[in-house]
Design an enzyme around this catalytic site. Structure first.
Site, PDB file in Angstrom:
ATOM      1  N   ASN A   1       0.844  -1.200   0.000  1.00  0.00           N
ATOM      2  CA  ASN A   1       0.000   0.000   0.000  1.00  0.00           C
ATOM      3  C   ASN A   1       0.878   1.248   0.000  1.00  0.00           C
ATOM      4  OD1 ASN A   1       0.538   0.818   2.850  1.00  0.00           O
ATOM      5  ND2 ASN A   1      -0.374  -1.188   3.229  1.00  0.00           N
TER       6      ASN A   1
ATOM      7  N   LYS B   1       7.823 -17.412 -10.642  1.00  0.00           N
ATOM      8  CA  LYS B   1       7.046 -16.342 -11.255  1.00  0.00           C
ATOM      9  C   LYS B   1       5.855 -16.920 -12.033  1.00  0.00           C
ATOM     10  CE  LYS B   1       7.346 -12.516 -14.449  1.00  0.00           C
ATOM     11  NZ  LYS B   1       8.050 -11.940 -15.585  1.00  0.00           N
TER      12      LYS B   1
ATOM     13  N   PHE C   1      -3.179   3.450  15.406  1.00  0.00           N
ATOM     14  CA  PHE C   1      -3.486   4.496  14.430  1.00  0.00           C
ATOM     15  C   PHE C   1      -4.681   4.045  13.618  1.00  0.00           C
ATOM     16  CE2 PHE C   1      -0.580   8.117  13.674  1.00  0.00           C
ATOM     17  CZ  PHE C   1       0.128   8.014  14.854  1.00  0.00           C
TER      18      PHE C   1
ATOM     19  N   LYS D   1     -12.606   1.173  16.500  1.00  0.00           N
ATOM     20  CA  LYS D   1     -11.313   0.470  16.568  1.00  0.00           C
ATOM     21  C   LYS D   1     -10.797   0.386  17.994  1.00  0.00           C
ATOM     22  CE  LYS D   1      -9.889   0.871  11.961  1.00  0.00           C
ATOM     23  NZ  LYS D   1      -9.306   1.630  10.897  1.00  0.00           N
TER      24      LYS D   1
HETATM   25  N1  CTP Z   1      -2.934  -3.001  12.673  1.00  0.00           N
HETATM   26  C1  CTP Z   1      -2.115  -4.058  13.015  1.00  0.00           C
HETATM   27  N2  CTP Z   1      -2.212  -5.236  12.344  1.00  0.00           N
HETATM   28  C2  CTP Z   1      -3.082  -5.396  11.331  1.00  0.00           C
HETATM   29  C3  CTP Z   1      -3.941  -4.316  10.971  1.00  0.00           C
HETATM   30  C4  CTP Z   1      -3.838  -3.137  11.652  1.00  0.00           C
HETATM   31  O1  CTP Z   1      -1.306  -3.916  13.924  1.00  0.00           O
HETATM   32  N3  CTP Z   1      -3.145  -6.547  10.701  1.00  0.00           N
HETATM   33  C5  CTP Z   1      -2.866  -1.767  13.428  1.00  0.00           C
HETATM   34  C6  CTP Z   1      -2.354  -0.579  12.642  1.00  0.00           C
HETATM   35  O2  CTP Z   1      -0.958  -0.457  12.773  1.00  0.00           O
HETATM   36  C7  CTP Z   1      -3.107   0.574  13.292  1.00  0.00           C
HETATM   37  C8  CTP Z   1      -4.414  -0.038  13.712  1.00  0.00           C
HETATM   38  O3  CTP Z   1      -4.182  -1.436  13.802  1.00  0.00           O
HETATM   39  O4  CTP Z   1      -2.456   0.983  14.470  1.00  0.00           O
HETATM   40  C9  CTP Z   1      -5.559   0.221  12.791  1.00  0.00           C
HETATM   41  O5  CTP Z   1      -5.195  -0.047  11.467  1.00  0.00           O
HETATM   42  P1  CTP Z   1      -6.226   0.134  10.272  1.00  0.00           P
HETATM   43  O6  CTP Z   1      -5.619  -0.410   9.009  1.00  0.00           O
HETATM   44  O7  CTP Z   1      -6.735   1.532  10.267  1.00  0.00           O
HETATM   45  O8  CTP Z   1      -7.391  -0.766  10.785  1.00  0.00           O
HETATM   46  P2  CTP Z   1      -7.876  -2.191  10.404  1.00  0.00           P
HETATM   47  O9  CTP Z   1      -7.911  -2.999  11.643  1.00  0.00           O
HETATM   48  O10 CTP Z   1      -7.100  -2.744   9.266  1.00  0.00           O
HETATM   49  O11 CTP Z   1      -9.369  -1.876   9.981  1.00  0.00           O
HETATM   50  P3  CTP Z   1      -9.962  -1.366   8.564  1.00  0.00           P
HETATM   51  O12 CTP Z   1      -8.960  -1.696   7.523  1.00  0.00           O
HETATM   52  O13 CTP Z   1     -11.235  -2.116   8.447  1.00  0.00           O
HETATM   53  O14 CTP Z   1     -10.196   0.108   8.723  1.00  0.00           O
END
Ligand code: CTP
Length: 407
Positions: A216, A295, A333, A347
């Site tokens: 990403n 690949k 975050f 969250k």
């Molecule tokens: N995070 C994590 N491990 C994951 C997904 C998220 O540690 N597999 C942590 C991120 O580092 C961040 C928080 O969880 O501190 C929220 O991440 P975010 O991507 O916003 O949330 P998701 O749980 O992935 O929810 P969504 O994608 O549905 O918004």
């Protein structure tokens, strides 16, 4: 950004080729907002002129304790009383020897000796050695350096590398930007002194085959800024970083990983060894169920491969579920594109953490500026918009305050 705004720095130059870097350092300090009072030894004036240093600092340079410009004839007192720090750059072997012995036969060593140490506001002394590697390695110099450290000076560097004399080794003065950053860090309030902070940062990369994967747009900048701010606030910091092109902040221990599973494997043994965990990483939610060993090739039929995905482990939620004695204070975050606070609050509950820092994902990825909203049980706190490092400092202050109060 002017991190030294309102700061007054006495910059002392002793003799050495590295005096040319002091010119650059003066510019950097002035750009960072400081007022700079240059003081030069007679030897320093052989390498660079007071004219240059005056032009760059926009202030008359002092070179003698007999300078008649001071009404009371006491430049060694007057110059140090309002100072936030004295920086000696370059510090020659001879000058360090003088500091070690407490000698005071010219203005610069005299004002170092006369600087306030205890009464009122102590003035820190930062020393950037610059000399030939044999001089640096000599037991007399090493003894003197140990002595000035014991007396309270902070020694910055030296670095290893090519030397003006043609030799290669330890003794090069740090570069101007490095010295500026060391000084900025030194003057920060030590809100996390004695604390330890674990940070995840950047994207993860989930392999599809040996040459492809999904990832990403996270740049890692916010996480790296938090690691830096925490280190500058006095914490021991470990940074677990996904694939990013950023240099490691000073004094931070870095562990590089690629995938979410590797990030979890790196974080889990570290979590119980840290008091605070800040998860800024944009962890990929899913990974291909099985990465191809070779690949994946087009077969000419026009058919496209169908990939199956599995969910990645939630690193933050896993750490937040550790038993009480092993669980750090967890900060998550939330990068959202809409309904920022509502999603952040969800969250907070779902991940079981005391604090979520919400931001507008699409508006922040890869940018230097950001806005943050802190969401916790007590309510919402918006941090003023700013560059990521300024926000990181504000956030570290908020985290330090909450961590102190946490059960
Ligand atoms: N995070 C994590 N491990 C994951 C997904 C998220 O540690 N597999 C942590 C991120 O580092 C961040 C928080 O969880 O501190 C929220 O991440 P975010 O991507 O916003 O949330 P998701 O749980 O992935 O929810 P969504 O994608 O549905 O918004």
């Amino acid at each position: 950004m002017r991190p030294l705004a309102g700061r007054h720095i006495v910059l002392g130059l002793s003799g050495g080729v590295a005096c040319f870097k002091a010119a650059e350092l003066t510019r950097e300090l002035v750009k960072a907002g400081a007022t700079v009072q240059v003081v030069m030894t007679e030897a320093a004036c052989q390498f660079i002129t007071p004219v240059t240093m005056q032009a760059l600092s926009n202030r008359a340079v002092y070179t003698s304790q007999w300078d008649a410009r001071e009404a009371n004839h006491m430049p060694h007192i007057n110059l140090t009383r309002g100072a936030d720090a004295i920086v000696i750059a370059p510090a020659s072997a001879d000058f360090i020897a003088k500091l070690a012995q407490g000698r005071a036969d010219e203005l610069l060593s005299l004002l170092c000796l006369a600087r306030p140490l205890t009464a009122g506001r102590p003035v820190p002394l930062l020393v950037a050695p610059a000399m030939n590697r044999e001089m640096w390695a000599h037991p007399a110099t090493q003894r003197n350096v140990a002595q000035i450290r014991a007396d309270g000076a902070t020694v910055l560097g030296p670095a290893a590398g090519d030397q003006a004399c043609g030799e290669v080794g330890d003794g090069r003065m740090l570069e101007a930007e490095e010295l500026r950053d060391e000084l900025i860090a030194h003057l920060r309030p030590k809100l996390l002194a004695g604390r330890s902070v674990l940070v995840t940062a950047g994207p993860t990369f989930e392999a599809i085959d040996p040459v492809r994967g999904i990832t990403n747009l996270s740049s890692g900048k916010m996480g790296f800024a938090i690691a830096r701010a925490a280190a500058e606030a006095g914490a021991r910091v470990t940074l677990v970083a996904g694939p990013v092109h950023l240099s490691t902040p000073r004094g931070v221990q870095r562990i590089d990983v690629k995938s979410a599973e590797q990030m979890l494997a790196a974080v889990l043994p570290q979590a119980p060894r840290h008091e605070i965990f800040v998860a800024t990483a944009a962890v990929a939610d899913w990974r291909p169920a099985a990465a191809a060993g070779q690949k994946i090739k087009k077969d000419g039929s026009g058919r496209v491969p169908v990939l199956e995905f599995v969910e990645n482990p939630d690193i933050l939620a896993t750490v937040a579920r550790l038993p009480a004695g092993e669980r750090p204070y967890c900060v998550g975050f939330a990068a959202e594109s809409h309904d920022i606070v509502r999603h952040a609050r969800e969250k907070l509950a779902r991940k079981g953490v005391p604090l979520i820092v919400a931001n507008d994902g699409p508006a922040t990825f890869g940018r230097d500026e950001n806005t943050l909203v802190l969401v916790d049980a007590a309510g919402e706190t918006a941090l003023p918009r700013g560059d990521k490092l300024a926000l990181a400092h504000a956030l570290v202050a908020e985290i330090a305050r909450r961590h102190r109060k946490a059960p």
